[in-house]
Design a protein around this motif. Structure first.
Motif, PDB file in Angstrom:
ATOM      1  N   ARG A  72      54.498   2.117  -6.500  1.00 45.85           N
ATOM      2  CA  ARG A  72      53.843   1.287  -5.487  1.00 45.85           C
ATOM      3  C   ARG A  72      52.340   1.134  -5.730  1.00 45.85           C
ATOM      4  NH1 ARG A  72      56.439   4.881  -0.940  1.00 45.85           N
ATOM      5  NH2 ARG A  72      58.515   4.005  -0.862  1.00 45.85           N
ATOM      6  N   GLY A  73      51.831   1.830  -6.744  1.00 50.62           N
ATOM      7  CA  GLY A  73      50.398   1.783  -7.009  1.00 50.62           C
ATOM      8  C   GLY A  73      49.605   2.764  -6.173  1.00 50.62           C
ATOM      9  N   GLN A  74      50.267   3.697  -5.521  1.00 52.29           N
ATOM     10  CA  GLN A  74      49.601   4.703  -4.686  1.00 52.29           C
ATOM     11  C   GLN A  74      49.425   5.991  -5.500  1.00 52.29           C
ATOM     12  OE1 GLN A  74      52.573   4.740  -1.599  1.00 52.29           O
ATOM     13  NE2 GLN A  74      51.418   3.290  -0.338  1.00 52.29           N
ATOM     14  N   HIS A  75      48.601   5.893  -6.516  1.00 54.95           N
ATOM     15  CA  HIS A  75      48.467   6.999  -7.468  1.00 54.95           C
ATOM     16  C   HIS A  75      47.869   8.257  -6.833  1.00 54.95           C
ATOM     17  CE1 HIS A  75      49.785   4.146 -10.394  1.00 54.95           C
ATOM     18  NE2 HIS A  75      48.772   3.333 -10.106  1.00 54.95           N
ATOM     19  N   ASP A  76      46.970   8.085  -5.877  1.00 58.71           N
ATOM     20  CA  ASP A  76      46.396   9.256  -5.194  1.00 58.71           C
ATOM     21  C   ASP A  76      47.481  10.034  -4.446  1.00 58.71           C
ATOM     22  OD1 ASP A  76      43.917   8.571  -6.128  1.00 58.71           O
ATOM     23  OD2 ASP A  76      43.229   7.679  -4.234  1.00 58.71           O
TER      24      ASP A  76
END
Length: 67
Positions: A43-47
């Motif tokens: 989802r691109g929520q790497h943190d």
């Protein structure tokens, strides 16, 4: 009187078996899903993915390795 008690006991047993069957279905469904950290990365929520991996490592949980 015993007939009513027996019916009540049977109802409890039937409900318990239904709950166990539902729990088994949920457990199998969860086991087949992608791990949260991978979903977060996708989802691109790497943190969030990094935080999830750190939490699992802190708790001593390692990813399963497929054969």
């Amino acid at each position: 009187m015993m007939h009513g008690i027996a019916m009540g006991r049977q109802q409890v047993v039937d409900e318990w078996h239904a709950v166990r069957a539902d729990g088994g279905r949920v457990a199998r469904m969860i086991a087949q899903t992608e791990p949260y950290d991978q979903l977060a990365d996708r989802r691109g929520q790497h943190d969030r993915a990094v935080a999830a991996r750190a939490l699992l490592a802190e708790r001593g949980i390692t990813p399963a390795v497929s054969a």
